[in-house]
Design a protein around this motif. Structure first.
Motif, PDB file in Angstrom:
ATOM      1  N   SER A  34     -42.609 -89.677 -44.415  1.00 39.58           N
ATOM      2  CA  SER A  34     -42.733 -89.543 -45.866  1.00 39.58           C
ATOM      3  C   SER A  34     -42.653 -88.068 -46.264  1.00 39.58           C
ATOM      4  O   SER A  34     -43.185 -87.195 -45.576  1.00 39.58           O
ATOM      5  CB  SER A  34     -44.068 -90.128 -46.331  1.00 39.58           C
ATOM      6  N   ALA A  35     -41.984 -87.800 -47.381  1.00 35.91           N
ATOM      7  CA  ALA A  35     -41.814 -86.414 -47.836  1.00 35.91           C
ATOM      8  C   ALA A  35     -43.162 -85.716 -48.004  1.00 35.91           C
ATOM      9  O   ALA A  35     -43.287 -84.508 -47.744  1.00 35.91           O
ATOM     10  CB  ALA A  35     -41.031 -86.391 -49.144  1.00 35.91           C
ATOM     11  N   SER A  36     -44.172 -86.455 -48.412  1.00 32.35           N
ATOM     12  CA  SER A  36     -45.486 -85.850 -48.645  1.00 32.35           C
ATOM     13  C   SER A  36     -46.205 -85.477 -47.357  1.00 32.35           C
ATOM     14  O   SER A  36     -47.225 -84.790 -47.378  1.00 32.35           O
ATOM     15  CB  SER A  36     -46.369 -86.793 -49.455  1.00 32.35           C
ATOM     16  N   LEU A  37     -45.665 -85.929 -46.209  1.00 27.94           N
ATOM     17  CA  LEU A  37     -46.293 -85.630 -44.923  1.00 27.94           C
ATOM     18  C   LEU A  37     -45.511 -84.589 -44.109  1.00 27.94           C
ATOM     19  O   LEU A  37     -45.928 -84.232 -43.006  1.00 27.94           O
ATOM     20  CB  LEU A  37     -46.450 -86.912 -44.102  1.00 27.94           C
ATOM     21  N   LEU A  38     -44.409 -84.120 -44.646  1.00 29.25           N
ATOM     22  CA  LEU A  38     -43.642 -83.079 -43.958  1.00 29.25           C
ATOM     23  C   LEU A  38     -44.425 -81.767 -43.985  1.00 29.25           C
ATOM     24  O   LEU A  38     -45.139 -81.464 -44.950  1.00 29.25           O
ATOM     25  CB  LEU A  38     -42.283 -82.888 -44.618  1.00 29.25           C
ATOM     26  N   VAL A  78     -48.650 -70.477 -41.599  1.00 37.09           N
ATOM     27  CA  VAL A  78     -48.668 -71.518 -40.571  1.00 37.09           C
ATOM     28  C   VAL A  78     -48.263 -72.859 -41.183  1.00 37.09           C
ATOM     29  O   VAL A  78     -48.290 -73.039 -42.406  1.00 37.09           O
ATOM     30  CB  VAL A  78     -50.059 -71.631 -39.918  1.00 37.09           C
ATOM     31  N   TYR A  79     -47.889 -73.799 -40.325  1.00 39.12           N
ATOM     32  CA  TYR A  79     -47.479 -75.120 -40.794  1.00 39.12           C
ATOM     33  C   TYR A  79     -48.548 -75.728 -41.701  1.00 39.12           C
ATOM     34  O   TYR A  79     -49.721 -75.827 -41.344  1.00 39.12           O
ATOM     35  CB  TYR A  79     -47.219 -76.055 -39.617  1.00 39.12           C
ATOM     36  N   THR A  80     -48.090 -76.122 -42.892  1.00 36.72           N
ATOM     37  CA  THR A  80     -48.974 -76.708 -43.893  1.00 36.72           C
ATOM     38  C   THR A  80     -48.264 -77.895 -44.523  1.00 36.72           C
ATOM     39  O   THR A  80     -47.064 -77.834 -44.802  1.00 36.72           O
ATOM     40  CB  THR A  80     -49.329 -75.677 -44.981  1.00 36.72           C
ATOM     41  N   VAL A  81     -48.982 -78.976 -44.740  1.00 37.21           N
ATOM     42  CA  VAL A  81     -48.395 -80.205 -45.274  1.00 37.21           C
ATOM     43  C   VAL A  81     -48.081 -80.078 -46.762  1.00 37.21           C
ATOM     44  O   VAL A  81     -48.900 -79.570 -47.548  1.00 37.21           O
ATOM     45  CB  VAL A  81     -49.349 -81.396 -45.042  1.00 37.21           C
ATOM     46  N   ASN A  82     -46.879 -80.506 -47.127  1.00 41.52           N
ATOM     47  CA  ASN A  82     -46.504 -80.757 -48.519  1.00 41.52           C
ATOM     48  C   ASN A  82     -46.671 -79.536 -49.434  1.00 41.52           C
ATOM     49  O   ASN A  82     -47.249 -79.634 -50.508  1.00 41.52           O
ATOM     50  CB  ASN A  82     -47.319 -81.942 -49.065  1.00 41.52           C
ATOM     51  N   ILE A  83     -46.158 -78.390 -49.047  1.00 42.74           N
ATOM     52  CA  ILE A  83     -46.167 -77.213 -49.913  1.00 42.74           C
ATOM     53  C   ILE A  83     -44.733 -76.807 -50.233  1.00 42.74           C
ATOM     54  O   ILE A  83     -43.811 -77.048 -49.455  1.00 42.74           O
ATOM     55  CB  ILE A  83     -46.904 -76.007 -49.285  1.00 42.74           C
ATOM     56  N   ASN A  84     -44.525 -76.202 -51.395  1.00 39.55           N
ATOM     57  CA  ASN A  84     -43.191 -75.706 -51.753  1.00 39.55           C
ATOM     58  C   ASN A  84     -43.249 -74.319 -52.383  1.00 39.55           C
ATOM     59  O   ASN A  84     -42.301 -73.885 -53.050  1.00 39.55           O
ATOM     60  CB  ASN A  84     -42.475 -76.684 -52.679  1.00 39.55           C
ATOM     61  N   VAL A 136     -37.927 -70.642 -44.166  1.00 34.83           N
ATOM     62  CA  VAL A 136     -38.906 -71.732 -44.142  1.00 34.83           C
ATOM     63  C   VAL A 136     -38.434 -72.769 -43.125  1.00 34.83           C
ATOM     64  O   VAL A 136     -37.257 -73.149 -43.124  1.00 34.83           O
ATOM     65  CB  VAL A 136     -39.049 -72.379 -45.526  1.00 34.83           C
ATOM     66  N   ILE A 137     -39.327 -73.195 -42.249  1.00 37.81           N
ATOM     67  CA  ILE A 137     -39.029 -74.259 -41.293  1.00 37.81           C
ATOM     68  C   ILE A 137     -39.822 -75.500 -41.696  1.00 37.81           C
ATOM     69  O   ILE A 137     -41.019 -75.417 -41.956  1.00 37.81           O
ATOM     70  CB  ILE A 137     -39.402 -73.853 -39.855  1.00 37.81           C
ATOM     71  N   VAL A 138     -39.131 -76.623 -41.755  1.00 41.01           N
ATOM     72  CA  VAL A 138     -39.788 -77.891 -42.077  1.00 41.01           C
ATOM     73  C   VAL A 138     -39.720 -78.798 -40.850  1.00 41.01           C
ATOM     74  O   VAL A 138     -38.704 -78.832 -40.152  1.00 41.01           O
ATOM     75  CB  VAL A 138     -39.124 -78.565 -43.300  1.00 41.01           C
ATOM     76  N   LYS A 139     -40.807 -79.509 -40.564  1.00 42.22           N
ATOM     77  CA  LYS A 139     -40.808 -80.437 -39.430  1.00 42.22           C
ATOM     78  C   LYS A 139     -41.417 -81.768 -39.836  1.00 42.22           C
ATOM     79  O   LYS A 139     -42.273 -81.842 -40.723  1.00 42.22           O
ATOM     80  CB  LYS A 139     -41.551 -79.850 -38.229  1.00 42.22           C
TER      81      LYS A 139
END
Length: 265
Positions: free
Chosen positions: A62-66, A93-99, A116-119
């Motif tokens: 889900s997009a909200s969990l990327l 650091v990796y953080t959920v659902n930020i833009n 920006v890296i998205v996983k």
């Protein structure tokens, strides 16, 4: 899976087969960065840069969990996930659902590159397009509050002048920030939580600066960058600053300064 049973003389029989898919094992597709991977530049100060981007999408998560991570570099060498992880410094650091994020603690008047890296949940990763921006110039100085002066042992006072012109932001080095628009504003004197040495960063319009043998001149230890400072024309600019050294590599702007008498101690 199949189970085979065998007796002592080698006779065998096969149980009925069964299949099972492991959790997440089928997802090998990386997320898709939003808006073609474009990263925008927001507010820029002497020590911070704001970044913003569109949310990514994914085939399984889900997009909200990327999750999103920001990497930075002083060189243009962080294009793509592999290069970013090898050469970039983790700025967020990796953080959920930020833009959006503001990267702080940067060096004034310095150009930075960001990506920006998205996983997704299966650890598949994709990188946004690298973007660059330069922090604003700043007047950067180092002070020791314990030296003698007109303020307390945990304070400093900026030597602004009545004839000066001011509209600047000052970062005092302890996390506090003030906006100064007048030479006699109470905020030109700053009280620190404890005595010590602090780096002060000033960005904006600052025209008029003179210790003239007094004030907190002895508390000023170093000028690291001249930045937007203009001295004015009142003389005595750094007179009395007997502990001051200069390591600035930029050039002091002498626009409007005709009288250089008693400039230094």
């Amino acid at each position: 899976y199949n189970v085979v049973v065998q007796d002592q003389v080698g006779n065998k029989s096969v149980y009925g087969g069964i299949s099972q898919t492991t959790a997440g094992g089928g997802d090998v597709v990386a997320p898709l960065p939003g808006s073609g991977g474009t990263v925008g530049i927001g507010a820029v100060t002497a020590t911070s840069i704001n970044l913003n981007w569109s949310y990514a999408s994914d085939n399984a998560t889900s997009a909200s969990l990327l999750e999103y991570e920001v990497r930075s570099s002083l060189a243009n060498n962080i294009s793509g996930v592999t290069a970013a992880e090898a050469s970039g410094v983790v700025a967020k650091v990796y953080t959920v659902n930020i833009n959006s994020v503001t990267i702080s603690g940067l060096i004034p008047n310095t150009y930075y590159y960001f990506t920006v890296i998205v996983k997704d949940a299966a650890q598949n990763k994709a990188a946004y397009v690298t973007v660059g921006a330069q922090t604003s110039p700043a007047f950067v100085t180092v002070w020791d509050t314990t030296q003698s002066g007109v303020t307390g042992s945990n304070q400093i006072k900026l030597p602004l002048t009545a004839s000066g012109s001011y509209s600047f932001t000052v970062e005092w080095g302890d996390g506090a920030t003030d906006t100064i628009t007048a030479y006699n504003q109470p905020a030109v004197t700053h009280t620190y939580p404890s005595s010590g040495t602090y780096t002060v960063v000033i960005s904006g319009t600052i025209i008029g600066w003179s210790f003239n043998g007094g004030g907190d001149a002895d508390k000023l230890l170093n000028v690291q960058m001249w930045g937007p400072l203009r001295l004015g024309n009142d003389s005595g600019y750094f007179y009395g600053a007997s502990n001051m050294t200069i390591t600035a590599s930029d050039i002091l702007d002498l626009t409007g300064t005709m009288d250089l008498s008693s400039m230094f101690d």
